[in-house]
Design a protein around this motif. Structure first.
Motif, PDB file in Angstrom:
ATOM      1  N   THR A   1      -6.445   5.079  -8.917  1.00 18.50           N
ATOM      2  CA  THR A   1      -5.294   4.281  -8.488  1.00 18.50           C
ATOM      3  C   THR A   1      -4.438   3.865  -9.681  1.00 18.50           C
ATOM      4  OG1 THR A   1      -6.490   3.477  -6.557  1.00 18.50           O
ATOM      5  CG2 THR A   1      -4.608   2.174  -7.289  1.00 18.50           C
TER       6      THR A   1
ATOM      7  N   PRO B   1       0.824  -1.209   0.000  1.00 17.35           N
ATOM      8  CA  PRO B   1       0.000   0.000   0.000  1.00 17.35           C
ATOM      9  C   PRO B   1       0.863   1.266   0.000  1.00 17.35           C
ATOM     10  CG  PRO B   1      -0.046  -1.064   2.148  1.00 17.35           C
ATOM     11  CD  PRO B   1       0.735  -1.955   1.237  1.00 17.35           C
ATOM     12  N   LEU B   2       0.347   2.280  -0.650  1.00 17.37           N
ATOM     13  CA  LEU B   2       1.004   3.581  -0.699  1.00 17.37           C
ATOM     14  C   LEU B   2      -0.075   4.616  -0.433  1.00 17.37           C
ATOM     15  CD1 LEU B   2       3.559   5.250  -1.416  1.00 17.37           C
ATOM     16  CD2 LEU B   2       2.758   5.203  -3.777  1.00 17.37           C
ATOM     17  N   SER B   3       0.139   5.452   0.543  1.00 18.01           N
ATOM     18  CA  SER B   3      -0.863   6.433   0.921  1.00 18.01           C
ATOM     19  C   SER B   3      -0.280   7.836   0.780  1.00 18.01           C
ATOM     20  CB  SER B   3      -1.292   6.172   2.370  1.00 18.01           C
ATOM     21  OG  SER B   3      -2.232   7.131   2.759  1.00 18.01           O
ATOM     22  N   MET B   4      -1.112   8.760   0.296  1.00 17.02           N
ATOM     23  CA  MET B   4      -0.682  10.151   0.149  1.00 17.02           C
ATOM     24  C   MET B   4      -1.812  11.063   0.603  1.00 17.02           C
ATOM     25  SD  MET B   4       0.839  10.507  -3.643  1.00 17.02           S
ATOM     26  CE  MET B   4       0.277   9.126  -4.573  1.00 17.02           C
ATOM     27  N   ARG B   5      -1.430  12.223   1.064  1.00 16.90           N
ATOM     28  CA  ARG B   5      -2.407  13.268   1.363  1.00 16.90           C
ATOM     29  C   ARG B   5      -2.218  14.340   0.290  1.00 16.90           C
ATOM     30  NH1 ARG B   5      -4.422  12.138   6.284  1.00 16.90           N
ATOM     31  NH2 ARG B   5      -3.074  11.076   7.777  1.00 16.90           N
TER      32      ARG B   5
ATOM     33  N   ARG C   1      -0.666   5.202 -10.279  1.00 18.90           N
ATOM     34  CA  ARG C   1       0.391   4.193 -10.304  1.00 18.90           C
ATOM     35  C   ARG C   1       1.176   4.267 -11.607  1.00 18.90           C
ATOM     36  NH1 ARG C   1       1.516   0.101 -12.876  1.00 18.90           N
ATOM     37  NH2 ARG C   1      -0.508  -0.021 -13.859  1.00 18.90           N
TER      38      ARG C   1
END
Length: 100
Positions: free
Chosen positions: A36, A11-15, A40
């Motif tokens: 997504t 998983p990769l999370s960003m704000r 990606r």
């Protein structure tokens, strides 16, 4: 003893600001992709570009000699490029105005 499976996805999370998300969503919709998938693909493409810019080019001595020899030759015109640059641009010919 249980086997531990190695994860294939991470998983990769960003704000992100709402305006960035809106731009990404609009572009993803135009491409017919999910947010997504779009993010990606864009991130992987950008990473590949950076790696290709910094990757050294390796070649044999003979290959390097042939490369330098090719660069040392006088430039030759490419007929297709000559023809392309001799064309009048649509915005210069008035065709664009006639089509409106």
């Amino acid at each position: 003893m249980s086997r531990v499976k190695k994860r294939k996805e991470h998983p990769l999370s960003m704000r992100l600001p709402e305006t960035d998300v809106a731009i990404i969503d609009r572009a993803a919709a135009i491409r017919g992709r999910s947010r997504t998938d779009f993010v990606r693909e864009a991130a992987v493409r950008a990473a590949e570009d950076v790696l290709l810019e910094t990757m050294p080019i390796r070649m044999s001595s003979a290959g390097f000699k042939a490369f330098v020899e090719a660069l040392s030759q006088p430039a030759r015109p490419v007929p297709e490029m000559v023809e392309l640059f001799q064309r009048t641009a649509p915005w210069e010919s008035g065709k664009a105005e006639a089509e409106k």
